[in-house]
Design a protein around this motif. Structure first.
Motif, PDB file in Angstrom:
ATOM      1  N   GLY A  40       0.814  -1.207   0.000  1.00 57.15           N
ATOM      2  CA  GLY A  40       0.000   0.000   0.000  1.00 57.15           C
ATOM      3  C   GLY A  40       0.846   1.255   0.000  1.00 57.15           C
ATOM      4  N   THR A  41       1.915   1.249   0.806  1.00 60.94           N
ATOM      5  CA  THR A  41       2.815   2.393   0.864  1.00 60.94           C
ATOM      6  C   THR A  41       3.470   2.653  -0.488  1.00 60.94           C
ATOM      7  N   VAL A  42       3.963   1.580  -1.105  1.00 62.63           N
ATOM      8  CA  VAL A  42       4.617   1.705  -2.413  1.00 62.63           C
ATOM      9  C   VAL A  42       3.623   2.178  -3.465  1.00 62.63           C
ATOM     10  N   THR A  43       2.420   1.629  -3.432  1.00 57.16           N
ATOM     11  CA  THR A  43       1.400   2.015  -4.409  1.00 57.16           C
ATOM     12  C   THR A  43       1.083   3.498  -4.317  1.00 57.16           C
ATOM     13  N   LYS A  44       0.901   4.007  -3.100  1.00 58.52           N
ATOM     14  CA  LYS A  44       0.581   5.425  -2.920  1.00 58.52           C
ATOM     15  C   LYS A  44       1.720   6.309  -3.410  1.00 58.52           C
ATOM     16  N   PHE A  45       2.947   5.915  -3.114  1.00 57.55           N
ATOM     17  CA  PHE A  45       4.110   6.692  -3.556  1.00 57.55           C
ATOM     18  C   PHE A  45       4.169   6.740  -5.077  1.00 57.55           C
ATOM     19  N   LEU A  46       4.031   5.574  -5.718  1.00 57.78           N
ATOM     20  CA  LEU A  46       4.142   5.512  -7.168  1.00 57.78           C
ATOM     21  C   LEU A  46       2.962   6.200  -7.849  1.00 57.78           C
ATOM     22  N   GLN A  47       1.805   6.128  -7.239  1.00 55.65           N
ATOM     23  CA  GLN A  47       0.640   6.841  -7.785  1.00 55.65           C
ATOM     24  C   GLN A  47       0.921   8.334  -7.820  1.00 55.65           C
ATOM     25  N   LYS A  48       1.500   8.851  -6.760  1.00 54.16           N
ATOM     26  CA  LYS A  48       1.850  10.269  -6.701  1.00 54.16           C
ATOM     27  C   LYS A  48       2.953  10.598  -7.699  1.00 54.16           C
ATOM     28  N   ALA A  49       3.942   9.704  -7.830  1.00 51.39           N
ATOM     29  CA  ALA A  49       5.042   9.923  -8.762  1.00 51.39           C
ATOM     30  C   ALA A  49       4.542   9.960 -10.201  1.00 51.39           C
ATOM     31  N   VAL A  50       3.639   9.051 -10.547  1.00 50.87           N
ATOM     32  CA  VAL A  50       3.069   9.025 -11.898  1.00 50.87           C
ATOM     33  C   VAL A  50       2.298  10.313 -12.167  1.00 50.87           C
ATOM     34  N   ALA A  51       1.504  10.742 -11.188  1.00 51.85           N
ATOM     35  CA  ALA A  51       0.732  11.976 -11.356  1.00 51.85           C
ATOM     36  C   ALA A  51       1.651  13.172 -11.560  1.00 51.85           C
ATOM     37  N   SER A  52       2.767  13.204 -10.821  1.00 53.09           N
ATOM     38  CA  SER A  52       3.730  14.293 -10.960  1.00 53.09           C
ATOM     39  C   SER A  52       4.358  14.285 -12.356  1.00 53.09           C
ATOM     40  N   GLU A  97       3.050  12.974 -15.112  1.00 50.17           N
ATOM     41  CA  GLU A  97       2.022  13.354 -16.085  1.00 50.17           C
ATOM     42  C   GLU A  97       1.803  14.859 -16.080  1.00 50.17           C
ATOM     43  N   HIS A  98       1.824  15.455 -14.902  1.00 48.51           N
ATOM     44  CA  HIS A  98       1.651  16.902 -14.789  1.00 48.51           C
ATOM     45  C   HIS A  98       2.785  17.636 -15.514  1.00 48.51           C
ATOM     46  N   ALA A  99       3.976  17.002 -15.547  1.00 53.36           N
ATOM     47  CA  ALA A  99       5.131  17.597 -16.224  1.00 53.36           C
ATOM     48  C   ALA A  99       5.127  17.310 -17.723  1.00 53.36           C
ATOM     49  N   GLY A 100       4.105  16.612 -18.201  1.00 55.29           N
ATOM     50  CA  GLY A 100       4.006  16.334 -19.629  1.00 55.29           C
ATOM     51  C   GLY A 100       4.665  15.048 -20.064  1.00 55.29           C
ATOM     52  N   ILE A 101       4.916  14.131 -19.125  1.00 54.46           N
ATOM     53  CA  ILE A 101       5.563  12.854 -19.432  1.00 54.46           C
ATOM     54  C   ILE A 101       4.519  11.749 -19.371  1.00 54.46           C
ATOM     55  N   ASP A 102       4.416  10.969 -20.425  1.00 55.03           N
ATOM     56  CA  ASP A 102       3.422   9.896 -20.464  1.00 55.03           C
ATOM     57  C   ASP A 102       4.049   8.509 -20.538  1.00 55.03           C
ATOM     58  N   ASP A 103       5.282   8.413 -21.039  1.00 49.46           N
ATOM     59  CA  ASP A 103       5.937   7.106 -21.178  1.00 49.46           C
ATOM     60  C   ASP A 103       6.661   6.787 -19.876  1.00 49.46           C
ATOM     61  N   ILE A 104       5.918   6.133 -18.982  1.00 43.44           N
ATOM     62  CA  ILE A 104       6.338   5.938 -17.594  1.00 43.44           C
ATOM     63  C   ILE A 104       6.348   4.451 -17.259  1.00 43.44           C
ATOM     64  N   ILE A 105       7.405   4.036 -16.580  1.00 43.28           N
ATOM     65  CA  ILE A 105       7.549   2.681 -16.045  1.00 43.28           C
ATOM     66  C   ILE A 105       7.644   2.815 -14.535  1.00 43.28           C
ATOM     67  N   ILE A 106       6.996   1.923 -13.810  1.00 43.97           N
ATOM     68  CA  ILE A 106       7.047   1.982 -12.347  1.00 43.97           C
ATOM     69  C   ILE A 106       7.893   0.828 -11.791  1.00 43.97           C
ATOM     70  N   GLN A 108      -0.765  -6.016  -7.548  1.00 46.22           N
ATOM     71  CA  GLN A 108      -1.633  -4.908  -7.155  1.00 46.22           C
ATOM     72  C   GLN A 108      -1.194  -3.592  -7.796  1.00 46.22           C
ATOM     73  N   LEU A 109       0.111  -3.483  -8.105  1.00 41.40           N
ATOM     74  CA  LEU A 109       0.618  -2.262  -8.726  1.00 41.40           C
ATOM     75  C   LEU A 109       0.170  -2.117 -10.170  1.00 41.40           C
ATOM     76  N   LEU A 110      -0.316  -3.211 -10.754  1.00 43.25           N
ATOM     77  CA  LEU A 110      -0.801  -3.136 -12.133  1.00 43.25           C
ATOM     78  C   LEU A 110      -2.033  -2.238 -12.233  1.00 43.25           C
ATOM     79  N   GLU A 111      -2.673  -1.980 -11.106  1.00 41.47           N
ATOM     80  CA  GLU A 111      -3.825  -1.081 -11.096  1.00 41.47           C
ATOM     81  C   GLU A 111      -3.436   0.344 -11.488  1.00 41.47           C
ATOM     82  N   LEU A 112      -2.148   0.669 -11.402  1.00 41.79           N
ATOM     83  CA  LEU A 112      -1.679   1.994 -11.810  1.00 41.79           C
ATOM     84  C   LEU A 112      -1.596   2.119 -13.325  1.00 41.79           C
TER      85      LEU A 112
END
Length: 301
Positions: free
Chosen positions: A179-191, A193-202, A224-228
């Motif tokens: 859960g901790t890792v998922t929340k961190f990576l969810q925030k990282a992906v959002a950050s 995307e906000h910067a204009g980056i779409d080709d993202i690997i977690i 569970q991380l595949l939900e991202l």
């Protein structure tokens, strides 16, 4: 990044495509460092310079063994590792990237969290930035990735490598690490995307600030991380938590080079749970694991 209806991906890496639609990919590790936990100093010459021709031939052998990506590191991220300057990291990595790019069309990833290093590497021919901090250590890094249309690997780590200790089983037995890792990576992906980056690997960050138990719980639940809805990289190669599990009673933990079979087992588990990229020191074994899991999935599809 294109995502198919069955959850597979096609990524744009600075104009080059990384096709993960039919099979997972293998990423080979080349560390140009004197102090990495497994292969530090492997290519060092007397005086501290790297033997570039030998390092490039090693990378090319990985390509022949099935690596689609070569990940190059110029600063160790092992627990307790000392930080190095961006200038030193550039000195270690850029000549190698330039030479490898002349000899191969393989995708090149730069393992750094520093924007200056990333820009120099992308200028030299790299196409992917592998940031252990998930864009949290250097706020200028997203703009560099966007500028070069580079793909970004965003990893979870709770602390900097120089503050970490080796994995132990003495704490965090009941923590919700996934859960901790998922929340961190969810925030990282959002950050990103906000910067204009779409080709993202977690990347869940196996071994980074996690206990042995946490690493194994994470390995068993990474699906569970595949939900991202991003391709998942698993970097378990020769990690300490594997050595802890295979050691015999009363004996010391096997050294990294003796964790070959344990690594192959862990990589197979990761693939079964949906990993799309395997980052490894042992490309041939990882390629075989990918091939077997892919054949099994095709047979039961």
């Amino acid at each position: 990044m294109n995502r198919t209806t069955d959850g597979h991906y096609l990524l744009n890496c600075s104009g080059r495509l990384l096709d993960l639609r039919s099979s997972a990919a293998v990423m080979g590790i080349v560390n140009l460092t004197p102090d990495s936990f497994s292969d530090g100093g492997m290519f060092q010459e007397p005086g501290g310079r790297a033997d570039l021709s030998r390092a490039v031939e090693y990378a090319l052998s990985m390509v022949r063994d099935g690596a689609l990506i070569i990940d190059i590191g110029g600063e160790s991220t092992r627990p307790g590792a000392s930080r190095v300057s961006a200038d030193e990291e550039i000195r270690r990595t850029i000549p190698f990237i330039s030479l490898l790019r002349k000899k191969s069309e393989v995708l090149i990833s730069i393992d750094t969290y520093k924007s200056e290093v990333a820009e120099a590497a992308l200028d030299a021919g790299a196409q992917i930035v592998n940031d252990i901090s998930g864009f949290t250590f250097d706020r200028n890094l997203p703009s560099i990735c966007r500028k070069y249309h580079a793909a970004a690997i965003l990893m979870h780590t709770p602390i900097t490598p120089d503050s970490m200790k080796w994995s132990t089983q003495t704490h965090s037995a009941g923590s919700d690490v996934t859960g901790t890792v998922t929340k961190f990576l969810q925030k990282a992906v959002a950050s990103a995307e906000h910067a204009g980056i779409d080709d993202i690997i977690i990347d869940p960050g196996f071994g980074f600030g996690k206990s042995v138990n946490e690493n194994f719980r994470l390995l068993g639940s990474i699906s569970q991380l595949l939900e991202l809805e991003r391709p998942l990289l698993a970097g378990v190669s020769r990690k300490s938590f594997l050595g802890h599990a295979i050691r015999k009673n009363g004996e010391p933990e096997p050294p990294p080079a003796a964790r070959y079979d344990a690594t192959a087992a862990a990589q197979t588990i990761a693939l079964m749970h949906g990993a799309a990229i395997i980052r490894t020191h042992d490309v041939r074994a990882a390629f075989h694991a990918v091939s077997i899991v892919s054949a099994m999935k095709r047979a039961i599809a």
